[in-house]
Design a protein around this motif. Structure first.
Motif, mmCIF file in Angstrom:
data_model
loop_
_atom_site.group_PDB
_atom_site.id
_atom_site.type_symbol
_atom_site.label_atom_id
_atom_site.label_comp_id
_atom_site.label_asym_id
_atom_site.label_seq_id
_atom_site.Cartn_x
_atom_site.Cartn_y
_atom_site.Cartn_z
ATOM 1 N N UNK A 184 0.856 -1.182 0.000
ATOM 2 C CA UNK A 184 0.000 0.000 0.000
ATOM 3 C C UNK A 184 0.895 1.236 0.000
ATOM 4 N N UNK A 185 0.711 2.091 -1.010
ATOM 5 C CA UNK A 185 1.509 3.305 -1.120
ATOM 6 C C UNK A 185 0.611 4.487 -1.459
ATOM 7 N N UNK A 186 1.031 5.659 -0.992
ATOM 8 C CA UNK A 186 0.294 6.896 -1.253
ATOM 9 C C UNK A 186 1.217 7.877 -1.966
ATOM 10 N N UNK A 187 0.735 8.422 -3.080
ATOM 11 C CA UNK A 187 1.456 9.434 -3.848
ATOM 12 C C UNK A 187 0.646 10.725 -3.784
ATOM 13 N N UNK A 188 1.269 11.806 -3.330
ATOM 14 C CA UNK A 188 0.563 13.088 -3.208
ATOM 15 C C UNK A 188 1.402 14.200 -3.818
ATOM 16 N N UNK A 189 1.716 14.030 -5.108
ATOM 17 C CA UNK A 189 2.569 14.991 -5.793
ATOM 18 C C UNK A 189 2.311 14.861 -7.291
ATOM 19 N N UNK A 190 1.879 15.943 -7.907
ATOM 20 C CA UNK A 190 1.521 15.907 -9.329
ATOM 21 C C UNK A 190 2.721 15.654 -10.239
ATOM 22 N N UNK A 191 3.937 15.831 -9.725
ATOM 23 C CA UNK A 191 5.136 15.689 -10.561
ATOM 24 C C UNK A 191 6.020 14.516 -10.148
ATOM 25 N N UNK A 192 5.518 13.663 -9.264
ATOM 26 C CA UNK A 192 6.321 12.531 -8.789
ATOM 27 C C UNK A 192 6.040 11.307 -9.666
ATOM 28 N N UNK A 193 7.036 10.907 -10.465
ATOM 29 C CA UNK A 193 6.855 9.754 -11.331
ATOM 30 C C UNK A 193 6.764 8.482 -10.499
ATOM 31 N N UNK A 194 5.881 7.577 -10.918
ATOM 32 C CA UNK A 194 5.692 6.339 -10.173
ATOM 33 C C UNK A 194 5.128 5.268 -11.097
ATOM 34 N N UNK A 195 5.264 4.041 -10.671
ATOM 35 C CA UNK A 195 4.724 2.929 -11.442
ATOM 36 C C UNK A 195 5.095 1.608 -10.785
ATOM 37 N N UNK A 196 4.345 0.561 -11.140
ATOM 38 C CA UNK A 196 4.610 -0.798 -10.657
ATOM 39 C C UNK A 196 4.844 -1.683 -11.877
#
Length: 293
Positions: A65-77
């Motif tokens: 479980x992860x939370x991303x709260x940034x419009x410019x933070x690249x992420x992916x699985x």
């Protein structure tokens, strides 16, 4: 042909508070991406899959479980070493202003505010925390009444914010953002390091800045941030170096020198220890998960 990060346009409408996506799949097929909405992502039965958030690259466990709260933070699985034929995923996306600054400033929402501030760099939660709220996550998509669904989302966020078992993922300097440590002296130290990380910085210089002896500065940093002076400085340098590895074609030696590491072997050693791989491996992993324009 340039390599880029996908800026996703989600189906969440301005008129809606949030959206929930429930999936069962055998693969992760979306490239590294960013989007304006905050995202809470629950994944089950995908042990060995790879999570990339900013410059954090990790294998996940059987529950995530992860939370991303940034419009410019690249992420992916990504599938990586996962062999599960049936991966379960619940993705909750909500507007950044769902809880606006006025609400978050109230005493009852302070813990959620702090969670969002840390989630600017992405946060991941411990197994015990996930198990505590798993039933709420599973029930949320079943709630047909919109009002009560929002209340359930608030409950999930509140319970997560009260957990002591979550940690930030991406380096702060990877996006050149400062974290507010609720300490004027700590923020002055971090500001100094962020502005001067390319050169040698001594504890004496830091001590003179905030009126402390070298020994006191070292102890103060460790108590307030959990990291030593050298670890703090190296983390800032590595964040900037990681960004250059992702965004430029400079050689590893050039990147090391540009970010305050005067010894290439020392840079490689610290990078391996902190990132779990060499600078070259880090650069290649990022490139593998971007898309081509």
């Amino acid at each position: 042909m340039p390599v880029s990060i996908l800026r996703e346009t989600t189906p969440l409408l301005e008129e809606d508070c949030f959206m929930v996506f429930v999936r069962e799949k055998s693969n992760f097929d979306f490239p590294l991406h960013v989007h304006a909405e905050y995202e809470l992502n629950f994944i089950e039965d995908a042990k060995g899959a790879q999570r990339i958030v900013g410059d954090s690259i990790e294998e996940i466990e059987d529950i995530e479980l992860s939370l991303i709260a940034n419009a410019d933070l690249e992420h992916g699985w990504f599938i990586h070493n996962c062999t599960s034929p049936k991966i379960k995923e619940i993705t909750i996306q909500f507007h950044a202003d769902l809880l606006n600054s006025q609400i978050l400033s109230k005493n009852q929402f302070i813990s959620i505010k702090k969670l969002f501030e840390k989630a600017k760099y992405g946060v991941t939660f411990s197994k015990s925390t996930i198990k505590d709220i798993k039933s709420l996550l599973l029930d949320l998509p079943k709630e047909r009444e919109g009002f009560y669904a929002v209340i359930k989302l608030f409950e999930i966020l509140y319970k997560l914010s009260k957990s002591i078992d979550y940690r930030a993922l991406s380096s702060r300097s990877f996006h050149n953002n400062l974290q507010d440590y609720d300490s004027r002296r700590i923020n002055k130290i971090i500001q100094l390091l962020m502005e001067n990380y390319r050169r040698d910085i001594s504890l004496k210089e830091v001590g003179n800045l905030i009126g402390m002896t070298e020994v006191s500065v070292s102890r103060f940093l460790k108590q307030r941030t959990g990291r030593t002076f050298i670890d703090t400085l190296n983390d800032i340098r590595l964040g900037h170096a990681s960004r250059m590895l992702v965004d430029t074609t400079h050689s590893i030696a050039e990147i090391a020198l540009a970010n305050g590491f005067n010894n290439l072997s020392n840079f490689n050693r610290i990078f391996l220890k902190k990132r779990g791989g060499t600078p070259s491996e880090f650069r290649n992993k990022f490139r593998d998960h971007k898309f081509y324009l």
